[in-house]
Design an enzyme around this catalytic site. Structure first.
Site, PDB file in Angstrom:
ATOM      1  N   CYS A 148       0.811  -1.217   0.000  1.00 52.87           N
ATOM      2  CA  CYS A 148       0.000   0.000   0.000  1.00 52.87           C
ATOM      3  C   CYS A 148       0.843   1.265   0.000  1.00 52.87           C
ATOM      4  CB  CYS A 148      -0.918   0.006   1.229  1.00 52.87           C
ATOM      5  SG  CYS A 148      -2.187  -1.261   1.190  1.00 52.87           S
ATOM      6  N   LYS A 149       2.159   1.131   0.082  1.00 50.49           N
ATOM      7  CA  LYS A 149       2.976   2.338   0.138  1.00 50.49           C
ATOM      8  C   LYS A 149       4.320   2.079  -0.513  1.00 50.49           C
ATOM      9  CE  LYS A 149       5.008   1.325   4.635  1.00 50.49           C
ATOM     10  NZ  LYS A 149       5.234   1.759   6.004  1.00 50.49           N
TER      11      LYS A 149
ATOM     12  N   GLY B 128       9.955  17.124   1.208  1.00 44.61           N
ATOM     13  CA  GLY B 128      10.719  16.124   1.914  1.00 44.61           C
ATOM     14  C   GLY B 128      10.348  15.855   3.349  1.00 44.61           C
TER      15      GLY B 128
ATOM     16  N   ASP C  56       7.040  17.270   6.048  1.00 40.90           N
ATOM     17  CA  ASP C  56       5.588  17.123   6.139  1.00 40.90           C
ATOM     18  C   ASP C  56       4.810  18.026   5.188  1.00 40.90           C
ATOM     19  OD1 ASP C  56       5.341  15.094   8.163  1.00 40.90           O
ATOM     20  OD2 ASP C  56       6.231  16.540   9.519  1.00 40.90           O
TER      21      ASP C  56
ATOM     22  N   ASP D  99      -2.681  14.103   1.110  1.00 40.83           N
ATOM     23  CA  ASP D  99      -2.564  12.713   1.556  1.00 40.83           C
ATOM     24  C   ASP D  99      -3.862  11.983   1.217  1.00 40.83           C
ATOM     25  OD1 ASP D  99      -1.642  10.390   2.841  1.00 40.83           O
ATOM     26  OD2 ASP D  99      -0.743  11.551   4.463  1.00 40.83           O
TER      27      ASP D  99
ATOM     28  N   GLY E 214     -13.935  22.049  -2.557  1.00 46.15           N
ATOM     29  CA  GLY E 214     -13.848  21.379  -3.848  1.00 46.15           C
ATOM     30  C   GLY E 214     -13.064  20.088  -3.720  1.00 46.15           C
ATOM     31  N   GLY E 215     -12.605  19.581  -4.860  1.00 41.68           N
ATOM     32  CA  GLY E 215     -11.843  18.337  -4.850  1.00 41.68           C
ATOM     33  C   GLY E 215     -12.040  17.562  -6.136  1.00 41.68           C
ATOM     34  N   GLN E 216     -11.879  16.253  -6.029  1.00 41.18           N
ATOM     35  CA  GLN E 216     -12.018  15.383  -7.194  1.00 41.18           C
ATOM     36  C   GLN E 216     -12.525  14.026  -6.757  1.00 41.18           C
ATOM     37  OE1 GLN E 216     -12.333  15.427 -10.200  1.00 41.18           O
ATOM     38  NE2 GLN E 216     -10.867  14.294 -11.439  1.00 41.18           N
TER      39      GLN E 216
ATOM     40  N   ASP F  94       4.790  14.323  12.136  1.00 42.39           N
ATOM     41  CA  ASP F  94       3.706  13.443  12.576  1.00 42.39           C
ATOM     42  C   ASP F  94       4.069  12.003  12.247  1.00 42.39           C
ATOM     43  OD1 ASP F  94       3.380  13.972   9.829  1.00 42.39           O
ATOM     44  OD2 ASP F  94       1.229  13.574   9.909  1.00 42.39           O
TER      45      ASP F  94
END
Length: 401
Positions: A56-57, A92, A94, A112, A186-188, A290
């Site tokens: 997943c990453k 690089g 946060d 994120d 807004g967003g997608q 974080d």
């Protein structure tokens, strides 16, 4: 009362409870019940995150090389910003921090997104929003001017599942943004094999509104503001429905323990780091990050590598959601929780604080939020690395009543 009216009232009541700021709001809120929304009792949101063994990453070492190449390109442009009296932090850690052309201001941005890890859609939306905002808070930025929402709707969802789940996720995200004093404008949204939720957080601020994360000095201590073990807790909860997995851990944990840990994890992941960020200014923090997907040690190493001074971080204490250290041990090397490599989602801030201010910081967090923070390590002279001692002290963090 009609079914639709009942559900609407329940949803409104839940949202109002979540917005009270009461640390026990999660205990008061009715958990998501698929049957109450006319879905199958077996419905699990987390099944729409099934990547069938795919990672997943991006591995941290690979990501580091990619970021380094971006940073080199980025640094070549620095000469055009020499007239701006604001540090160009760039890529690089946060956030991206970019000087603006006008008024000594800078643009702070982060993004994120991830896949569902809890089965309550409303809480999943809150967790996703808190996770996006956490990158701002890690730099001591407490005000967010705007958010965008990124949403992937799974092609595997039935029309009914989509119509129930997606509005709840969006409502949770929006309510968390409101709690943070911002809004989603807004967003997608896309159709995707897997469900995904995340966003973008943006703010314009003056240099005194953020804390550059590179000023740790020898003698500082490391403070952590949320317990570890969220990934272990959500996995253990999923295993309640998987006998072959459950048999692996049932000798060290009860079903009730797992359910308590799961709710503690949801509560922790959905909690904003905003007050923790505000108190960083009050207690003169020297830097912060974080704790998320690369685990405590991965993020500690990243923060240490950015320090101006020749220092290293040594971690002695690991606050862990109750019983999850035992679960992690029973699973062998699967999580590597006590080694600091277990992924966390929307985790706490890892902060470098002056030794004489750290205890007061932790006390202030508990006074304002009703949650603990912990001194977990020290900053010593070194070569910008981080490590966990061989036998760290595990602090069992119980679920709130």
């Amino acid at each position: 009362m009609s079914y639709q009216s009942s559900v609407a009232q329940d949803s409104l009541a839940a949202a109002q409870l979540e917005m009270t700021g009461n640390p026990n709001a999660l205990a008061l809120r009715r958990p998501f019940d698929p049957v109450a929304h006319d879905l199958e009792a077996s419905f699990r949101l987390t099944r729409f995150a099934d990547l069938k063994g795919r990672s997943c990453k991006v591995p941290q070492d690979v990501l580091g090389k990619l970021v380094e190449s971006l940073q080199q390109d980025y640094s070549q442009q620095d000469d055009q910003f020499m007239h701006v009296a604001i540090p160009r932090i760039g890529i690089g850690l946060d956030c991206s921090v970019t000087p603006l052309r006008h008024g000594g201001l800078c643009l702070v941005q982060t993004t994120d997104f991830f896949y569902p890890l809890v089965d309550d859609p409303y809480m999943m939306g809150k967790i996703a929003c808190a996770n996006v905002l956490s990158d701002l808070y890690a730099m001591g930025v407490t005000e967010c001017d705007n958010m965008l929402m990124l949403l992937g709707v799974s092609t595997k969802m039935t029309e009914k599942e989509r119509d129930v789940v997606i509005p709840l996720i969006m409502r949770g995200f929006k309510d968390s943004a409101l709690e943070a004093g911002t809004s989603v404008t807004g967003g997608q949204t896309v159709i995707n094999p897997w469900c995904a939720i995340g966003g973008v957080a943006t703010t314009i601020c003056q240099p005194n509104e953020y804390i550059v994360p590179d000023n740790a000095v020898m003698g500082d201590v490391l403070v952590l503001t949320k317990p570890l073990g969220t990934q272990v807790a959500v996995n253990a909860h999923q295993w309640l429905d998987q006998p072959e997995r459950w048999n692996r851990i049932k000798l060290v944990v009860s079903e009730e323990d797992v359910r308590k840990a799961y709710h503690r994890a949801m509560d922790s992941m959905s909690r904003l780091n905003r007050i923790a960020a505000r108190l960083m200014h009050k207690y003169n923090a020297h830097g912060s990050t974080d704790v998320t997907g690369f685990g405590l040690l991965g993020h500690a190493q990243n923060l240490a590598s950015h320090q101006k001074n020749e220092v290293s971080f040594v971690i002695h204490n690991l606050p862990v959601i109750a019983k999850m250290a035992a679960v992690a041990k029973a699973c062998g090397n699967m999580f590597q929780l006590l080694q600091g490599h277990a992924p966390e989602t929307s985790g706490g801030l890892l902060i470098c604080l002056p030794r004489e201010q750290a205890a007061a910081y932790c006390k202030d967090i508990e006074k304002q939020e009703g949650y603990q923070a912990w001194i977990i390590g020290i900053v010593e002279k070194g070569n910008r690395t981080a490590r966990i001692i061989d036998k760290p002290r595990v602090i069992e963090v119980p679920a709130k009543d």
